[in-house]
Write a protein that holds these residues in place. Structure first.
Motif, mmCIF file in Angstrom:
data_model
loop_
_atom_site.group_PDB
_atom_site.id
_atom_site.type_symbol
_atom_site.label_atom_id
_atom_site.label_comp_id
_atom_site.label_asym_id
_atom_site.label_seq_id
_atom_site.Cartn_x
_atom_site.Cartn_y
_atom_site.Cartn_z
ATOM 1 N N GLY A 190 100.842 35.592 19.124
ATOM 2 C CA GLY A 190 101.432 36.282 17.986
ATOM 3 C C GLY A 190 100.670 37.486 17.498
ATOM 4 O O GLY A 190 101.042 38.090 16.491
ATOM 5 N N LEU A 191 99.591 37.865 18.197
ATOM 6 C CA LEU A 191 98.786 39.010 17.769
ATOM 7 C C LEU A 191 99.241 40.259 18.518
ATOM 8 O O LEU A 191 98.682 40.657 19.541
ATOM 9 C CB LEU A 191 97.301 38.731 18.026
ATOM 10 C CG LEU A 191 96.712 37.579 17.213
ATOM 11 C CD1 LEU A 191 95.247 37.367 17.561
ATOM 12 C CD2 LEU A 191 96.873 37.834 15.724
ATOM 13 N N CYS A 192 100.285 40.883 17.971
ATOM 14 C CA CYS A 192 100.898 42.067 18.586
ATOM 15 C C CYS A 192 100.781 43.260 17.644
ATOM 16 O O CYS A 192 100.569 43.110 16.435
ATOM 17 C CB CYS A 192 102.373 41.806 18.888
ATOM 18 S SG CYS A 192 102.691 40.365 19.912
ATOM 19 N N ASN A 193 100.940 44.426 18.199
ATOM 20 C CA ASN A 193 100.977 45.646 17.393
ATOM 21 C C ASN A 193 102.084 45.529 16.347
ATOM 22 O O ASN A 193 103.237 45.301 16.677
ATOM 23 C CB ASN A 193 101.239 46.844 18.313
ATOM 24 C CG ASN A 193 101.143 48.166 17.590
ATOM 25 O OD1 ASN A 193 100.851 48.224 16.399
ATOM 26 N ND2 ASN A 193 101.401 49.243 18.306
ATOM 27 N N GLY A 194 101.726 45.689 15.074
ATOM 28 C CA GLY A 194 102.695 45.587 13.991
ATOM 29 C C GLY A 194 102.720 44.247 13.281
ATOM 30 O O GLY A 194 103.364 44.112 12.237
ATOM 31 N N THR A 195 102.015 43.236 13.818
ATOM 32 C CA THR A 195 101.965 41.927 13.166
ATOM 33 C C THR A 195 101.241 42.034 11.831
ATOM 34 O O THR A 195 100.172 42.630 11.734
ATOM 35 C CB THR A 195 101.233 40.901 14.058
ATOM 36 O OG1 THR A 195 101.942 40.751 15.282
ATOM 37 C CG2 THR A 195 101.138 39.547 13.368
ATOM 38 N N ARG A 196 101.843 41.443 10.787
ATOM 39 C CA ARG A 196 101.198 41.418 9.473
ATOM 40 C C ARG A 196 100.454 40.092 9.289
ATOM 41 O O ARG A 196 100.929 39.038 9.695
ATOM 42 C CB ARG A 196 102.216 41.607 8.354
ATOM 43 C CG ARG A 196 102.780 43.016 8.277
ATOM 44 C CD ARG A 196 103.461 43.263 6.947
ATOM 45 N NE ARG A 196 104.621 42.411 6.764
ATOM 46 C CZ ARG A 196 105.063 42.003 5.581
ATOM 47 N NH1 ARG A 196 104.417 42.332 4.473
ATOM 48 N NH2 ARG A 196 106.151 41.253 5.488
#
Length: 260
Positions: free
Chosen positions: A137-143
């Motif tokens: 779940g650690l993707c570009n754009g993850t809050r």
């Protein structure tokens, strides 16, 4: 979300905002309605933060809103300083590399990199700038929400997506800017930025229950206004700042040729 809007003829005509959308007078007013009681300790729970955000067309406006929000937010500041260096590329002359001082590199703040001085507080929302571990779940754009600080990692909890509520550890990594910055450099820093506010482009694919939109500088690209307004589930929970000369309207940028 479904609501009607009135637009002029193509291109770039004013858009009359629905009456349900509420207007704010300034940034502090916008923060107070999107993030009520932000100054009260314990208010910013994961469920509180994942349901709301503020959008703006420009990175400079996002940085300003985030700085104001962090000042209001309770707790002590924690600063992380990056390690910047120039990168020698094939064909570069030695004097060209040496001409960039450390102070010059530290002063650069392109949107594709974390800031040189990353200032955070426990409980503040952050956004990832790189894909670190997509399966987790650690993707570009993850809050995420910050939970603990250490010298080499930041402990956080994912706010959005299928991995929401999962605890994670974010390390420092070495990053290089995208093509927007011609200086050959790298920055070793935690790949995050504050996320009380984000750019409209970064918000694509996300939905929240409360959204503020800073339109003091009107949108400047095709579809931006639609993306911003469609992030919220109800027009009554959209709050906007408009230029002082505007009365319930903003510029709508449309390129008819892309619709043909």
């Amino acid at each position: 979300m479904m609501f009607s809007i009135k637009v002029g003829t193509f291109p770039d005509e004013n858009l009359i905002l629905p009456e349900a959308i509420q207007q704010c007078s300034n940034t502090h007013d916008l923060l107070s309605v999107v993030y009520p009681d932000l100054h009260v300790e314990g208010t910013a729970t994961p469920s509180f933060l994942q349901d709301r955000t503020i959008l703006a067309p420009r990175n400079d406006d996002v940085k300003q809103i985030n700085a104001i929000a962090l000042e209001i937010f309770p707790g002590n500041f924690v600063d992380y300083l990056a390690a910047d260096k120039t990168i020698e590329r094939e064909g570069d002359l030695p004097h060209e590399i040496l001409s960039y001082t450390t102070d010059t590199l530290n002063s650069l703040d392109p949107s594709s990199l974390p800031p040189f001085r990353l200032r955070l507080k426990v409980g503040s929302p952050i956004m990832l700038l790189r894909n670190i571990a997509p399966k987790d779940g650690l993707c570009n754009g993850t809050r995420l929400i910050v939970e603990k600080f250490a010298s080499k990692v930041i402990e956080a909890r994912i706010l959005t997506g299928p991995k929401a509520n999962q605890p994670v550890f974010i390390p420092r990594i070495t990053l290089s800017p995208s093509a927007e910055l011609p200086i050959p450099m790298s920055r070793r820093q935690f790949p995050v930025r504050l996320a009380f506010a984000m750019t409209i482009n970064k918000s694509q694919g996300q939905s929240v229950h409360f959204v503020g939109i800073d339109l003091q500088v009107p949108v400047f690209s095709h579809g931006q206004l639609y993306v911003a307004l469609s992030r919220c589930t109800s027009a009554a929970k959209i709050f906007v700042i408009l230029p002082s000369t505007a009365i319930n309207c903003t510029t709508n940028i449309v390129y008819p040729e892309v619709l043909l």
